[in-house]
Design a protein around this motif. Structure first.
Motif, PDB file in Angstrom:
ATOM      1  N   SER A   1     -47.751  -6.335 -56.866  1.00 63.13           N
ATOM      2  CA  SER A   1     -46.992  -5.072 -57.032  1.00 63.13           C
ATOM      3  C   SER A   1     -47.014  -4.252 -55.720  1.00 63.13           C
ATOM      4  O   SER A   1     -46.111  -3.719 -55.192  1.00 63.13           O
ATOM      5  CB  SER A   1     -47.426  -4.287 -58.248  1.00 63.13           C
ATOM      6  OG  SER A   1     -46.711  -3.723 -58.928  1.00 63.13           O
TER       7      SER A   1
ATOM      8  N   LYS B   1     -37.991  -3.584 -47.207  1.00 62.46           N
ATOM      9  CA  LYS B   1     -37.700  -4.359 -48.141  1.00 62.46           C
ATOM     10  C   LYS B   1     -36.408  -5.240 -48.213  1.00 62.46           C
ATOM     11  O   LYS B   1     -36.438  -6.132 -48.479  1.00 62.46           O
ATOM     12  CB  LYS B   1     -37.887  -3.573 -49.431  1.00 62.46           C
ATOM     13  CG  LYS B   1     -39.198  -3.016 -49.923  1.00 62.46           C
ATOM     14  CD  LYS B   1     -39.013  -2.221 -51.145  1.00 62.46           C
ATOM     15  CE  LYS B   1     -40.235  -1.497 -51.675  1.00 62.46           C
ATOM     16  NZ  LYS B   1     -40.232  -0.646 -52.628  1.00 62.46           N
TER      17      LYS B   1
ATOM     18  N   SER C   1     -44.266  -3.377 -52.118  1.00 65.59           N
ATOM     19  CA  SER C   1     -43.795  -2.001 -51.475  1.00 65.59           C
ATOM     20  C   SER C   1     -43.659  -2.305 -50.008  1.00 65.59           C
ATOM     21  O   SER C   1     -43.266  -1.520 -49.606  1.00 65.59           O
ATOM     22  CB  SER C   1     -44.712  -1.085 -51.891  1.00 65.59           C
ATOM     23  OG  SER C   1     -46.250  -1.292 -51.127  1.00 65.59           O
TER      24      SER C   1
ATOM     25  N   LYS D   1     -37.785  -1.278 -56.526  1.00 60.12           N
ATOM     26  CA  LYS D   1     -37.390   0.166 -56.085  1.00 60.12           C
ATOM     27  C   LYS D   1     -38.567   1.102 -55.918  1.00 60.12           C
ATOM     28  O   LYS D   1     -39.402   1.049 -56.839  1.00 60.12           O
ATOM     29  CB  LYS D   1     -36.388   0.627 -56.983  1.00 60.12           C
ATOM     30  CG  LYS D   1     -34.726   0.215 -56.946  1.00 60.12           C
ATOM     31  CD  LYS D   1     -34.066   0.905 -57.787  1.00 60.12           C
ATOM     32  CE  LYS D   1     -32.462   0.426 -57.913  1.00 60.12           C
ATOM     33  NZ  LYS D   1     -31.632   0.662 -59.097  1.00 60.12           N
ATOM     34  N   PRO D   2     -38.540   2.165 -55.229  1.00 58.12           N
ATOM     35  CA  PRO D   2     -37.486   2.346 -54.505  1.00 58.12           C
ATOM     36  C   PRO D   2     -37.109   1.583 -53.329  1.00 58.12           C
ATOM     37  O   PRO D   2     -38.068   1.176 -52.816  1.00 58.12           O
ATOM     38  CB  PRO D   2     -38.047   3.975 -53.872  1.00 58.12           C
ATOM     39  CG  PRO D   2     -39.335   4.017 -54.131  1.00 58.12           C
ATOM     40  CD  PRO D   2     -39.617   3.019 -55.084  1.00 58.12           C
TER      41      PRO D   2
ATOM     42  N   GLN E   1     -41.169   8.034 -68.103  1.00 58.14           N
ATOM     43  CA  GLN E   1     -40.689   6.581 -68.619  1.00 58.14           C
ATOM     44  C   GLN E   1     -41.807   5.940 -69.073  1.00 58.14           C
ATOM     45  O   GLN E   1     -41.720   5.432 -70.300  1.00 58.14           O
ATOM     46  CB  GLN E   1     -40.284   5.882 -67.253  1.00 58.14           C
ATOM     47  CG  GLN E   1     -39.465   4.621 -67.738  1.00 58.14           C
ATOM     48  CD  GLN E   1     -39.400   3.564 -66.567  1.00 58.14           C
ATOM     49  OE1 GLN E   1     -39.867   3.943 -65.504  1.00 58.14           O
ATOM     50  NE2 GLN E   1     -38.967   2.366 -66.931  1.00 58.14           N
TER      51      GLN E   1
ATOM     52  N   GLY F   1     -36.887   8.036 -55.379  1.00 61.47           N
ATOM     53  CA  GLY F   1     -37.802   7.445 -54.163  1.00 61.47           C
ATOM     54  C   GLY F   1     -37.057   7.123 -53.066  1.00 61.47           C
ATOM     55  O   GLY F   1     -37.447   7.225 -52.043  1.00 61.47           O
ATOM     56  N   SER F   2     -35.926   6.484 -53.160  1.00 65.99           N
ATOM     57  CA  SER F   2     -35.030   5.838 -52.054  1.00 65.99           C
ATOM     58  C   SER F   2     -34.631   7.151 -51.235  1.00 65.99           C
ATOM     59  O   SER F   2     -34.466   6.773 -50.160  1.00 65.99           O
ATOM     60  CB  SER F   2     -33.874   5.141 -52.650  1.00 65.99           C
ATOM     61  OG  SER F   2     -34.458   4.094 -53.524  1.00 65.99           O
ATOM     62  N   PHE F   3     -34.318   8.145 -51.912  1.00 67.25           N
ATOM     63  CA  PHE F   3     -33.699   9.252 -51.133  1.00 67.25           C
ATOM     64  C   PHE F   3     -34.773  10.134 -50.634  1.00 67.25           C
ATOM     65  O   PHE F   3     -34.544  11.403 -50.269  1.00 67.25           O
ATOM     66  CB  PHE F   3     -32.768  10.029 -52.101  1.00 67.25           C
ATOM     67  CG  PHE F   3     -31.217   9.296 -52.046  1.00 67.25           C
ATOM     68  CD1 PHE F   3     -30.463   9.583 -51.215  1.00 67.25           C
ATOM     69  CD2 PHE F   3     -31.078   8.352 -52.952  1.00 67.25           C
ATOM     70  CE1 PHE F   3     -29.189   8.906 -50.967  1.00 67.25           C
ATOM     71  CE2 PHE F   3     -29.878   7.784 -53.108  1.00 67.25           C
ATOM     72  CZ  PHE F   3     -28.826   8.019 -52.100  1.00 67.25           C
TER      73      PHE F   3
ATOM     74  N   LYS G   1     -41.252   8.437 -63.464  1.00 63.92           N
ATOM     75  CA  LYS G   1     -41.996   7.296 -63.592  1.00 63.92           C
ATOM     76  C   LYS G   1     -43.044   7.535 -64.722  1.00 63.92           C
ATOM     77  O   LYS G   1     -43.207   6.813 -65.636  1.00 63.92           O
ATOM     78  CB  LYS G   1     -42.902   6.637 -62.546  1.00 63.92           C
ATOM     79  CG  LYS G   1     -42.124   5.178 -61.731  1.00 63.92           C
ATOM     80  CD  LYS G   1     -42.861   4.826 -60.520  1.00 63.92           C
ATOM     81  CE  LYS G   1     -42.372   4.123 -59.704  1.00 63.92           C
ATOM     82  NZ  LYS G   1     -42.749   3.880 -58.355  1.00 63.92           N
TER      83      LYS G   1
ATOM     84  N   ALA H   1     -36.263   7.455 -61.258  1.00 67.44           N
ATOM     85  CA  ALA H   1     -37.534   7.219 -60.671  1.00 67.44           C
ATOM     86  C   ALA H   1     -36.968   6.178 -59.222  1.00 67.44           C
ATOM     87  O   ALA H   1     -37.631   6.295 -58.306  1.00 67.44           O
ATOM     88  CB  ALA H   1     -38.270   6.426 -61.508  1.00 67.44           C
ATOM     89  N   GLY H   2     -36.160   5.358 -59.710  1.00 65.02           N
ATOM     90  CA  GLY H   2     -35.672   4.528 -58.426  1.00 65.02           C
ATOM     91  C   GLY H   2     -34.899   5.362 -57.270  1.00 65.02           C
ATOM     92  O   GLY H   2     -35.062   5.242 -56.089  1.00 65.02           O
ATOM     93  N   SER H   3     -33.913   6.064 -57.911  1.00 64.97           N
ATOM     94  CA  SER H   3     -33.212   6.780 -56.963  1.00 64.97           C
ATOM     95  C   SER H   3     -33.889   7.882 -56.141  1.00 64.97           C
ATOM     96  O   SER H   3     -33.644   8.089 -55.122  1.00 64.97           O
ATOM     97  CB  SER H   3     -31.678   7.284 -57.379  1.00 64.97           C
ATOM     98  OG  SER H   3     -32.043   8.178 -58.580  1.00 64.97           O
TER      99      SER H   3
ATOM    100  N   ARG I   1     -34.038   5.589 -69.978  1.00 66.74           N
ATOM    101  CA  ARG I   1     -33.080   4.734 -68.949  1.00 66.74           C
ATOM    102  C   ARG I   1     -32.693   5.739 -68.008  1.00 66.74           C
ATOM    103  O   ARG I   1     -32.898   5.428 -66.841  1.00 66.74           O
ATOM    104  CB  ARG I   1     -31.812   4.491 -70.067  1.00 66.74           C
ATOM    105  CG  ARG I   1     -30.747   3.589 -69.369  1.00 66.74           C
ATOM    106  CD  ARG I   1     -29.444   3.450 -69.928  1.00 66.74           C
ATOM    107  NE  ARG I   1     -28.633   4.549 -69.852  1.00 66.74           N
ATOM    108  CZ  ARG I   1     -27.848   4.986 -68.563  1.00 66.74           C
ATOM    109  NH1 ARG I   1     -28.097   4.312 -67.651  1.00 66.74           N
ATOM    110  NH2 ARG I   1     -27.264   6.139 -68.675  1.00 66.74           N
TER     111      ARG I   1
ATOM    112  N   HIS J   1     -35.963   6.295 -65.731  1.00 63.79           N
ATOM    113  CA  HIS J   1     -36.044   5.085 -65.066  1.00 63.79           C
ATOM    114  C   HIS J   1     -35.079   4.941 -63.656  1.00 63.79           C
ATOM    115  O   HIS J   1     -35.599   4.762 -62.591  1.00 63.79           O
ATOM    116  CB  HIS J   1     -35.659   3.696 -65.922  1.00 63.79           C
ATOM    117  CG  HIS J   1     -35.631   2.431 -65.064  1.00 63.79           C
ATOM    118  ND1 HIS J   1     -36.829   1.796 -64.773  1.00 63.79           N
ATOM    119  CD2 HIS J   1     -34.657   1.678 -64.519  1.00 63.79           C
ATOM    120  CE1 HIS J   1     -36.689   0.697 -64.151  1.00 63.79           C
ATOM    121  NE2 HIS J   1     -35.251   0.660 -64.020  1.00 63.79           N
ATOM    122  N   LYS J   2     -33.941   5.287 -63.941  1.00 68.53           N
ATOM    123  CA  LYS J   2     -32.816   5.249 -63.019  1.00 68.53           C
ATOM    124  C   LYS J   2     -33.148   6.265 -62.033  1.00 68.53           C
ATOM    125  O   LYS J   2     -33.530   6.105 -60.513  1.00 68.53           O
ATOM    126  CB  LYS J   2     -31.407   5.763 -63.391  1.00 68.53           C
ATOM    127  CG  LYS J   2     -30.682   4.647 -64.111  1.00 68.53           C
ATOM    128  CD  LYS J   2     -29.970   3.632 -63.249  1.00 68.53           C
ATOM    129  CE  LYS J   2     -30.025   2.183 -63.938  1.00 68.53           C
ATOM    130  NZ  LYS J   2     -29.650   1.164 -62.966  1.00 68.53           N
TER     131      LYS J   2
ATOM    132  N   SER K   1     -40.021  10.903 -57.933  1.00 67.64           N
ATOM    133  CA  SER K   1     -39.611   9.622 -58.540  1.00 67.64           C
ATOM    134  C   SER K   1     -41.111   9.326 -59.447  1.00 67.64           C
ATOM    135  O   SER K   1     -41.084   8.584 -60.284  1.00 67.64           O
ATOM    136  CB  SER K   1     -39.852   8.568 -57.311  1.00 67.64           C
ATOM    137  OG  SER K   1     -39.986   7.330 -57.558  1.00 67.64           O
TER     138      SER K   1
END
Lengths: 133, 209
Positions: B42, A119, B46, A113-114, B180, B165-167, B177, B161-163, B155, B158-159, B173
Motif C-alpha cells: 500500500s 504514479k 504511493s 488515488k490520489p 468513509q 488528494g489529487s488536487f 477517508k 478522498a480521491g479528488s 460513495r 470515497h470520491k 482527503s
C-alpha cells in the motif's frame, strides 16, 4: 509513430481531465517515447463499454468505483473483447484484495488515488515495456 | 526535490524494526515502518518512497508475495529482502543478510539517492472546476447525512478522498477517508457527524483559499 488509443473511465469529469493533462505533460517532457495518444472518455460503465467496443483502445485507465457498475466487472468484459488490452485499475482503496483481484482479472497495473505524477509515469512506462515485448 | 532518502521498512519483529529504523535514521533516511507485506504494498504504491526494505516472513502477506505483486504492477524502485536465509526469488534488487551489518547499510545508502518526483500538472481552470464543485458536494453530503443515506454518503466521501488528494488538499482527503471508514464500520451517527463537520470545515477553507 503509431497512434495509440487511451480510454479514461471515471465518473468525475475533472478527474478524467486531470489524468489526460498529466499523460500529455509526461509525453511532452520526453519521459516516455510514445507521444501520439488519442483520448476517449467515459463517465459510466455503460458508456465505457460502448466506447471500448467501438474503439478497441490499447490502454485503459479504469476506476473501480463507477456509479452504474463495478470497474472490476468491466475489466473482465474488456479483457474478453481485447485480451491484449493494457488496463490500469484506479481506486481510492488499495487493499491487497483489491490489487490481487485486479491482477487476477487481467489488469496490468493499479493506481491508488490520489493521482501523482510518479504514479501516472510508472503506469505509462510499464505500458511502453509491454509494447516493446 | 528533497535530499532526504525516503524508505519503507517492513519488519514484523518489534525489536528488530525499531533497531533498523534507528540505524536507517542515523544515515539521514526518513523511515516509514510497517509490520506486514500488505502495508508495504500500500505504501509503495504511493510512489513516495525511494527504497523498500522487506523482511521475508511476515503475517498477512509475506515479503516475497508483496515484492512479486509490486513487480507485477510495474513497481520499478529498489526492493531489498532482509533475511538470514538464501533468497532466490526473482525481483529483489538485492538481499541484505540478517543480522544487518552497518557496512551493508552504508553501502545501500551510497548506492541509492532520493528519486526526483514528477510533479502533477493541475491546470488553473481544472482547479477552478474542482473548487466550484465543492458547494454542491457539501450540500449532497449534508443531505445524505440528514437522510441517513449511508451508502450514498460513503460513495461521495470515497470520491472526495480521491479528488481532494489529487488536487492538493491532503487534509480534506484524509478526513474524507476517515468518514468513509467510519461508514464502512457502521460507526455511531455521532462519529459520522463529527467527521462530516470537520470535513465541511476543511472544504470551506479550500473554497476560501
Amino acid at each position: 509513430m503509431t497512434e495509440r488509443k487511451i480510454l479514461l473511465v471515471d465518473d468525475v469529469d475533472y478527474t478524467r481531465q486531470l489524468l489526460r493533462n498529466n499523460i500529455m505533460a509526461i509525453c511532452q517532457s520526453g519521459k516516455i517515447r510514445n507521444k501520439n495518444f488519442t483520448f476517449y472518455n467515459a463517465g459510466k460503465a455503460s458508456a465505457a463499454m460502448d466506447l471500448f467496443s467501438m474503439q478497441l483502445p490499447g490502454m485503459v485507465f479504469l476506476d473501480i468505483e463507477l456509479p452504474d457498475a463495478s470497474g472490476l466487472e468491466l475489466l473482465k468484459k474488456f479483457k474478453k473483447l481485447k485480451p491484449d488490452c493494457f488496463i490500469v485499475m484506479v481506486s481510492g482503496v488499495s487493499t491487497l484484495n483489491n490489487v490481487k483481484q485486479s491482477i487476477a482479472d487481467g489488469a496490468a497495473s493499479f493506481i491508488a488515488k490520489p493521482f501523482t505524477g510518479d504514479k501516472i509515469l510508472a503506469a505509462l512506462r510499464l505500458y511502453e515495456r509491454y509494447l516493446a515485448q | 526535490m528533497t535530499d532526504t532518502i525516503r524508505l519503507i521498512l517492513a519488519e514484523d519483529d518489534d525489536f528488530l524494526r525499531q533497531l533498523l529504523q534507528m540505524q536507517c535514521e542515523a544515515h539521514g533516511a526518513e523511515v516509514a515502518a510497517v509490520t506486514n507485506g500488505e502495508e508495504a504494498v500500500s505504501l509503495a504504491l504511493s510512489y513516495e518512497y525511494d527504497v523498500l526494505l522487506m523482511d521475508i516472513q511476515m503475517p498477512v502477506c509475506d515479503g516475497i508475495q508483496a515484492m512479486t505483486l509490486l513487480r507485477q504492477l510495474g513497481y520499478d524502485r529498489p526492493i531489498y529482502a532482509m533475511s538470514a536465509d538464501n533468497i532466490t526469488a526473482d525481483g529483489f534488487t538485492g538481499v541484505l543478510q540478517k543480522p544487518l551489518q552497518e557496512a551493508d547499510l552504508q553501502q545501500l545508502f551510497q548506492q541509492h539517492s532520493p528519486k526526483p518526483s514528477v510533479a502533477l500538472v493541475i491546470a488553473p481552470e481544472l482547479m477552478q472546476q474542482f473548487l466550484q464543485s465543492l458547494p454542491q458536494l457539501q450540500q449532497q453530503l449534508d443531505h445524505c447525512c440528514q437522510q441517513q443515506n449511508w451508502p450514498e454518503l460513503q460513495r461521495l466521501s470515497h470520491k472526495l478522498a480521491g479528488s481532494a488528494g489529487s488536487f492538493g488538499y491532503p487534509a480534506a482527503s484524509e478526513r474524507a477517508k476517515q468518514l468513509q471508514l467510519a461508514l464502512m464500520q457502521q460507526a455511531p451517527s455521532t462519529v459520522i457527524e463529527h467527521h462530516l463537520t470537520q470535513l465541511n470545515k476543511l472544504l470551506q477553507e479550500a473554497m476560501h483559499d
